[in-house]
Design a protein around this motif. Structure first.
Motif, PDB file in Angstrom:
ATOM      1  N   ALA A 185      38.070 -49.316 -22.547  1.00  0.00           N
ATOM      2  CA  ALA A 185      36.985 -49.606 -21.603  1.00  0.00           C
ATOM      3  C   ALA A 185      36.312 -48.333 -21.110  1.00  0.00           C
ATOM      4  O   ALA A 185      35.086 -48.290 -20.946  1.00  0.00           O
ATOM      5  N   GLU A 186      37.094 -47.274 -20.891  1.00  0.00           N
ATOM      6  CA  GLU A 186      36.544 -46.046 -20.330  1.00  0.00           C
ATOM      7  C   GLU A 186      36.272 -44.980 -21.384  1.00  0.00           C
ATOM      8  O   GLU A 186      35.410 -44.111 -21.181  1.00  0.00           O
ATOM      9  N   GLY A 187      36.998 -45.019 -22.489  1.00  0.00           N
ATOM     10  CA  GLY A 187      36.877 -43.957 -23.487  1.00  0.00           C
ATOM     11  C   GLY A 187      35.841 -44.212 -24.563  1.00  0.00           C
ATOM     12  O   GLY A 187      35.414 -43.280 -25.251  1.00  0.00           O
ATOM     13  N   VAL A 188      35.421 -45.471 -24.717  1.00  0.00           N
ATOM     14  CA  VAL A 188      34.433 -45.820 -25.741  1.00  0.00           C
ATOM     15  C   VAL A 188      33.079 -45.994 -25.068  1.00  0.00           C
ATOM     16  O   VAL A 188      32.960 -46.718 -24.071  1.00  0.00           O
ATOM     17  N   THR A 189      32.068 -45.327 -25.594  1.00  0.00           N
ATOM     18  CA  THR A 189      30.732 -45.441 -25.009  1.00  0.00           C
ATOM     19  C   THR A 189      30.169 -46.839 -25.254  1.00  0.00           C
ATOM     20  O   THR A 189      30.679 -47.605 -26.077  1.00  0.00           O
ATOM     21  N   ALA A 190      29.082 -47.149 -24.563  1.00  0.00           N
ATOM     22  CA  ALA A 190      28.416 -48.442 -24.769  1.00  0.00           C
ATOM     23  C   ALA A 190      27.888 -48.572 -26.187  1.00  0.00           C
ATOM     24  O   ALA A 190      27.646 -49.685 -26.671  1.00  0.00           O
ATOM     25  N   ASP A 191      27.727 -47.439 -26.877  1.00  0.00           N
ATOM     26  CA  ASP A 191      27.285 -47.439 -28.278  1.00  0.00           C
ATOM     27  C   ASP A 191      28.421 -47.719 -29.260  1.00  0.00           C
ATOM     28  O   ASP A 191      28.201 -47.742 -30.469  1.00  0.00           O
ATOM     29  N   GLY A 192      29.653 -47.861 -28.757  1.00  0.00           N
ATOM     30  CA  GLY A 192      30.779 -48.122 -29.643  1.00  0.00           C
ATOM     31  C   GLY A 192      31.333 -46.885 -30.320  1.00  0.00           C
ATOM     32  O   GLY A 192      31.821 -46.949 -31.446  1.00  0.00           O
ATOM     33  N   PHE A 193      31.277 -45.744 -29.601  1.00  0.00           N
ATOM     34  CA  PHE A 193      31.753 -44.487 -30.185  1.00  0.00           C
ATOM     35  C   PHE A 193      32.693 -43.808 -29.208  1.00  0.00           C
ATOM     36  O   PHE A 193      32.427 -43.753 -28.002  1.00  0.00           O
ATOM     37  N   TRP A 194      33.815 -43.259 -29.711  1.00  0.00           N
ATOM     38  CA  TRP A 194      34.781 -42.593 -28.853  1.00  0.00           C
ATOM     39  C   TRP A 194      34.118 -41.388 -28.184  1.00  0.00           C
ATOM     40  O   TRP A 194      33.438 -40.600 -28.830  1.00  0.00           O
ATOM     41  N   TYR A 195      34.361 -41.204 -26.889  1.00  0.00           N
ATOM     42  CA  TYR A 195      33.591 -40.271 -26.066  1.00  0.00           C
ATOM     43  C   TYR A 195      33.678 -38.822 -26.528  1.00  0.00           C
ATOM     44  O   TYR A 195      32.786 -38.003 -26.222  1.00  0.00           O
ATOM     45  N   GLU A 196      34.719 -38.444 -27.262  1.00  0.00           N
ATOM     46  CA  GLU A 196      34.882 -37.048 -27.655  1.00  0.00           C
ATOM     47  C   GLU A 196      33.854 -36.595 -28.691  1.00  0.00           C
ATOM     48  O   GLU A 196      33.743 -35.396 -28.971  1.00  0.00           O
ATOM     49  N   GLY A 197      33.106 -37.541 -29.236  1.00  0.00           N
ATOM     50  CA  GLY A 197      31.945 -37.185 -30.044  1.00  0.00           C
ATOM     51  C   GLY A 197      32.240 -36.687 -31.440  1.00  0.00           C
ATOM     52  O   GLY A 197      31.407 -36.022 -32.053  1.00  0.00           O
ATOM     53  N   SER A 198      33.405 -36.994 -31.975  1.00  0.00           N
ATOM     54  CA  SER A 198      33.786 -36.566 -33.324  1.00  0.00           C
ATOM     55  C   SER A 198      33.976 -37.788 -34.210  1.00  0.00           C
ATOM     56  O   SER A 198      34.686 -38.727 -33.835  1.00  0.00           O
ATOM     57  N   ILE A 199      33.355 -37.772 -35.378  1.00  0.00           N
ATOM     58  CA  ILE A 199      33.534 -38.863 -36.341  1.00  0.00           C
ATOM     59  C   ILE A 199      35.005 -38.993 -36.719  1.00  0.00           C
ATOM     60  O   ILE A 199      35.577 -40.088 -36.757  1.00  0.00           O
ATOM     61  N   TYR A 234      37.746 -38.028 -35.049  1.00  0.00           N
ATOM     62  CA  TYR A 234      38.602 -38.537 -33.977  1.00  0.00           C
ATOM     63  C   TYR A 234      38.261 -39.976 -33.622  1.00  0.00           C
ATOM     64  O   TYR A 234      39.128 -40.727 -33.154  1.00  0.00           O
ATOM     65  N   ASN A 235      37.039 -40.378 -33.825  1.00  0.00           N
ATOM     66  CA  ASN A 235      36.681 -41.778 -33.633  1.00  0.00           C
ATOM     67  C   ASN A 235      37.508 -42.663 -34.560  1.00  0.00           C
ATOM     68  O   ASN A 235      38.102 -43.664 -34.148  1.00  0.00           O
ATOM     69  N   PHE A 236      37.587 -42.289 -35.840  1.00  0.00           N
ATOM     70  CA  PHE A 236      38.359 -43.081 -36.801  1.00  0.00           C
ATOM     71  C   PHE A 236      39.861 -42.868 -36.639  1.00  0.00           C
ATOM     72  O   PHE A 236      40.658 -43.787 -36.862  1.00  0.00           O
ATOM     73  N   ASN A 249      30.898 -32.003 -34.090  1.00  0.00           N
ATOM     74  CA  ASN A 249      32.112 -31.610 -33.363  1.00  0.00           C
ATOM     75  C   ASN A 249      33.316 -31.454 -34.292  1.00  0.00           C
ATOM     76  O   ASN A 249      33.170 -31.352 -35.504  1.00  0.00           O
ATOM     77  N   ASP A 250      34.519 -31.426 -33.717  1.00  0.00           N
ATOM     78  CA  ASP A 250      35.719 -31.162 -34.509  1.00  0.00           C
ATOM     79  C   ASP A 250      35.957 -32.251 -35.548  1.00  0.00           C
ATOM     80  O   ASP A 250      35.646 -33.429 -35.321  1.00  0.00           O
ATOM     81  N   GLY A 251      36.584 -31.865 -36.638  1.00  0.00           N
ATOM     82  CA  GLY A 251      36.936 -32.824 -37.683  1.00  0.00           C
ATOM     83  C   GLY A 251      37.032 -32.134 -39.023  1.00  0.00           C
ATOM     84  O   GLY A 251      37.351 -30.951 -39.120  1.00  0.00           O
ATOM     85  N   TRP A 252      36.748 -32.879 -40.060  1.00  0.00           N
ATOM     86  CA  TRP A 252      36.823 -32.350 -41.428  1.00  0.00           C
ATOM     87  C   TRP A 252      35.485 -32.583 -42.129  1.00  0.00           C
ATOM     88  O   TRP A 252      34.790 -33.554 -41.839  1.00  0.00           O
ATOM     89  N   PRO A 253      35.128 -31.726 -43.073  1.00  0.00           N
ATOM     90  CA  PRO A 253      33.827 -31.871 -43.737  1.00  0.00           C
ATOM     91  C   PRO A 253      33.825 -32.982 -44.778  1.00  0.00           C
ATOM     92  O   PRO A 253      34.872 -33.416 -45.257  1.00  0.00           O
ATOM     93  N   ASN A 254      32.622 -33.433 -45.109  1.00  0.00           N
ATOM     94  CA  ASN A 254      32.376 -34.300 -46.279  1.00  0.00           C
ATOM     95  C   ASN A 254      33.032 -35.664 -46.199  1.00  0.00           C
ATOM     96  O   ASN A 254      33.397 -36.253 -47.218  1.00  0.00           O
ATOM     97  N   LEU A 255      33.176 -36.205 -45.007  1.00  0.00           N
ATOM     98  CA  LEU A 255      33.799 -37.518 -44.875  1.00  0.00           C
ATOM     99  C   LEU A 255      32.807 -38.620 -45.239  1.00  0.00           C
ATOM    100  O   LEU A 255      31.604 -38.501 -45.019  1.00  0.00           O
ATOM    101  N   ASN A 256      33.330 -39.710 -45.787  1.00  0.00           N
ATOM    102  CA  ASN A 256      32.505 -40.905 -45.986  1.00  0.00           C
ATOM    103  C   ASN A 256      33.282 -42.124 -45.502  1.00  0.00           C
ATOM    104  O   ASN A 256      34.454 -42.024 -45.117  1.00  0.00           O
TER     105      ASN A 256
END
Length: 628
Positions: free
Chosen positions: A245-259, A261-263, A312-319
């Motif tokens: 409820a608090e960590g996911v934005t209204a857009d459906g994305f985890w607040y830390e802004g990383s693809i 970490y979202n997955f 933001n943080d993560g790994w390159p070339n993800l699909n």
């Protein structure tokens, strides 16, 4: 609802599935018969397992516990830190292959594979109390009461311990009909109750690691019928419902802004969601809606070819195929005919190869078929799906937008929701022309890699503007001023203290127009745009050797600097790859200077061609147009 698909034993006999089981048997047979571990071996953080010279991951070789070679340059590392990471990888492989071995037993009935799986669980249950309580900084603690946040025992941190706990429960769930109650109670007492004591104090803030701790506690509780664990997962102060409820934005994305970490978060929560379905526990209507929306939105912010932006943080070339295993877990719970099930089928029909993860990599048989597909959705008809059109979209509470037409995809990040996992790159863009990546975000190498912190996490390595050779300081949200199908305008205040950015983007079928406005303080402003390493940059204007004058914050890693001797106020360059020929027009105002650079990619053994436009003053306007 059962954990394993009811038709698994029937459909696993089909030729394509038998081939997968044979490959799985080989993976198990090559490792588990000689499995040997000791609590005396201290595990270390996986982010140490990267080369300082080029950011390449070191090769995990089962036969080389004290010598670790870079996959790119071949440099060999031999020290206690890398040896400890080898221990972490060894244990992770043991736990994953125990799960695979249980699946092989389910498919074949060969009892040795059941025994292999139980052997691993028995060892760690019997010796769990002997493992040293420590954190990823290698500090040792004598009790759960005195430990600092982030500790593990088998693994270097609580996050990894949570992953291991879920893997053990998954293995047990496959083998449950074979297991005696006394054995289950023994493992519950010796292993899972101790993991609960370790993980519960670590779920104390809205964070992806807290979500993993809660997911592990909930999965253990549901599978072991431990009400204290179940209550902790769903009703403790930072429970999983509050996290969503608090960590996911209204857009459906985890607040830390990383693809990534979202997955990564979705992976942990998906296990808890699935076990809630299996054991008839109410996950919560609001939490379920948020969880489902996250999968839908992930498809919406992917590029048309299902590669993912990488802020933001993560790994390159993800699909999206990188994370098909997470969609498989969620689709098992939501059902084949659900929105998530349909998106899974779109992903499975994607012709692009799956890109892999350097850490926390799940099990994919032969690199293509994830274990979850076999166990959960072996009966899905993957040819029966509804296409879902991609359109331009804005995600204002996540500070993202995506412009699309038949030819262009342009992703923009114009703010942050905090400093956790943030890169200093406000107003960064990523550009795709048809299936050709023109400019992508590098994301980063492992956190302990020198070049992660000296290059990948620097403003200069992104498509934005640097002031006085310094990194952007803001970690605050931006504002979408205007958005429609082919245009975006965003504003970020105090990107540096007292300096505001506005970026205006417009696409047509043939072109991308980028206008970047900066105002606030006097100084040196460097507008940067990086081209992918496969693109060649052609310049017909004279060049001379030059220096940018800065030697920190990534500038020290610029490999070559050429000043373009421009006549007038307009410069034309060409980006070329195969049949693609892209015109780059730069409007140079008020004495702006144009430089061409060679900069580091990720991995850094590859080189990108980069364009830098330098301006001086307190109010600056940049203008670039790409035309095919």
């Amino acid at each position: 609802m059962n954990y394993v698909n009811d038709r698994f034993c029937e459909l696993v006999q089909l030729p394509r599935n038998r081939q997968a089981i044979l490959a799985m048997k080989k993976d198990v047979d090559d490792f588990l018969p000689s499995f040997c571990d000791s609590p005396a071996k201290l595990s270390r953080w996986g982010h140490h397992y990267f080369c300082d010279d080029d950011g390449g991951r070191l090769i995990f070789d089962l036969n080389s516990p004290h010598s670790h070679r870079c996959e790119i340059c071949g440099k060999v590392y031999s020290n206690d830190v890398q040896d400890g990471v080898w221990v972490t990888f060894y244990r992770n492989r043991a736990v994953v292959l125990a799960l695979v071995s249980a699946a092989v037993y389910k498919a074949t009935g060969e009892t040795k594979y059941r025994d292999y799986a139980l052997q691993v669980i028995d060892f760690y249950a019997a010796h769990y109390h002997e493992f040293v309580l420590h954190n990823k900084e290698n500090k040792i603690f004598d009790s759960y009461e005195t430990m600092k946040w982030g500790c593990g025992k088998m693994m270097p941190q609580g996050l990894n311990e949570a992953i291991v706990a879920i893997r053990f429960i998954q293995t047990i769930e496959i083998l449950r009909p074979e297991l005696e109650q006394e054995w289950l109670e023994n493992v519950h007492r010796k292993l899972f109750r101790e993991m609960f004591r370790l993980l519960a104090p670590q779920a104390v803030e809205i964070h992806n690691i807290s979500c993993w701790s809660l997911a592990a506690i909930g999965v253990m509780g549901l599978a072991m019928k431990d009400q204290e664990m179940i209550d902790y997962a769903f009703t403790s102060p930072f429970n999983i419902r509050r996290q969503l409820a608090e960590g996911v934005t209204a857009d459906g994305f985890w607040y830390e802004g990383s693809i990534h970490y979202n997955f990564f978060l979705l992976e942990g929560v998906s296990y808890l969601f699935l076990f809630s379905k299996i054991y008839g526990y109410d996950f919560g209507q609001e939490s379920t809606a948020i969880f489902e929306r996250m999968f839908e939105k992930a498809y919406e912010y992917a590029f048309d070819n299902l590669y993912l932006p990488n802020p933001n943080d993560g790994w390159p070339n993800l699909n999206l195929r990188t994370f098909s295993y997470v969609y498989h877990t969620a689709a098992r719970a939501f059902g084949e005919k659900s929105k998530v099930g349909n998106l899974l089928k779109i992903i499975e029909n994607d012709p692009n190869p799956r890109t892999t993860l350097p850490l926390s990599e799940p099990y994919y048989c032969c690199g293509t078929v994830c274990l979850e597909q076999l166990l959960f959705n072996i009966d899905f008809d993957y040819s029966d799906y509804r296409p879902v059109a991609h359109v331009s979209n804005t995600f204002p509470t996540s500070n993202f937008a995506m412009l699309r037409n038949n030819n262009w995809n342009v992703f923009v990040k114009y703010g942050l929701n905090g400093k956790s996992h943030a890169h200093p790159d406000i107003m960064n863009i990523e550009v795709m022309y048809k299936d050709q990546r023109i400019s992508r975000d590098l994301s980063n190498a492992g956190y302990q890699s020198r070049l992660c912190n000296e290059w990948h996490r620097k403003t200069l390595s992104h498509n934005t503007v640097c002031w006085n050779g310094q990194d952007i300081t803001s970690v605050h949200p931006g504002k979408c001023l205007r958005f429609d199908a082919d245009s975006f305008s965003g504003l970020a205040l105090d990107v540096y203290e007292g300096i505001d950015y506005q970026r205006n983007l417009h696409i047509t079928e043939d072109s991308l127009v980028d206008e970047f406005l900066v105002q606030g303080k006097s100084g040196v402003y460097d507008y940067v745009f990086h081209l992918e390493s496969q693109l060649q940059l052609e310049c017909e204007m004279p060049l001379e050797d030059a220096s940018l004058g800065f030697s920190e914050n990534g500038y020290q890693h610029v490999e070559e600097t050429k000043k373009v001797l421009v006549l007038g106020d307009k410069a034309v360059l060409w980006a070329v790859f195969g049949e693609l020929r892209m015109k780059i027009e730069l409007q140079l105002e008020n004495g702006q200077e144009l430089f061409l650079l060679k900069t580091k990619d990720n991995p850094v053994n590859q080189t990108r061609r980069s364009i830098l436009v330098r301006a001086r003053g307190e109010k600056v306007r940049y203008s670039m147009q790409l035309t095919v």
